[in-house]
Design a protein around this motif. Sequence first.
Motif, PDB file in Angstrom:
ATOM      1  N   GLY A  14     -36.275  31.954 -71.375  1.00 13.54           N
ATOM      2  CA  GLY A  14     -36.364  30.619 -70.791  1.00 13.54           C
ATOM      3  C   GLY A  14     -36.190  30.641 -69.289  1.00 13.54           C
ATOM      4  N   GLY A  16     -37.816  29.267 -66.923  1.00 18.76           N
ATOM      5  CA  GLY A  16     -37.980  27.971 -66.250  1.00 18.76           C
ATOM      6  C   GLY A  16     -38.522  28.124 -64.847  1.00 18.76           C
ATOM      7  N   GLU A  35     -41.161  32.711 -71.053  1.00 16.73           N
ATOM      8  CA  GLU A  35     -41.335  31.306 -70.693  1.00 16.73           C
ATOM      9  C   GLU A  35     -42.624  30.803 -71.321  1.00 16.73           C
ATOM     10  N   ASP A  58     -43.715  33.286 -75.351  1.00 21.80           N
ATOM     11  CA  ASP A  58     -42.749  32.700 -76.280  1.00 21.80           C
ATOM     12  C   ASP A  58     -41.826  33.766 -76.869  1.00 21.80           C
ATOM     13  N   GLY A  76     -29.916  34.615 -70.493  1.00 22.06           N
ATOM     14  CA  GLY A  76     -30.551  33.313 -70.413  1.00 22.06           C
ATOM     15  C   GLY A  76     -29.570  32.281 -69.922  1.00 22.06           C
ATOM     16  N   SER A  78     -29.167  27.735 -69.463  1.00 24.20           N
ATOM     17  CA  SER A  78     -29.728  26.439 -69.826  1.00 24.20           C
ATOM     18  C   SER A  78     -29.096  25.363 -68.961  1.00 24.20           C
TER      19      SER A  78
END
Length: 92
Positions: A14, A16, A35, A58, A76, A78
């Motif tokens: 992820g 981003g 990503e 993915d 990772g 978030s």
Amino acid sequence: MTGFGSYNHLIEVGAGTGILTKHLMGLPYRLWLSEVDEQSIAYLIRELRVDSSCILGDFLRLDVANLFRGDSSLVGSSVDSPGAGGIYRDWE
């Protein structure tokens, strides 16, 4: 990343817009990014100069254990869940 461990590959799940990525880029590991958002991928390539060949897509569709043969670590973060970042698993 402490530098301990025998892994050569670091996989950011992820990525981003690269908030964590830019700090990982200078580390002595081969950095791979997972990503799915096309706008985020375009931003990573344009603004952080990420090589598109290191973007895996993915993460849930990857066979990570076989791709990197036991020398990988996942990281990772978030922004949606404060404190949710960090190392998930090492394949050592």
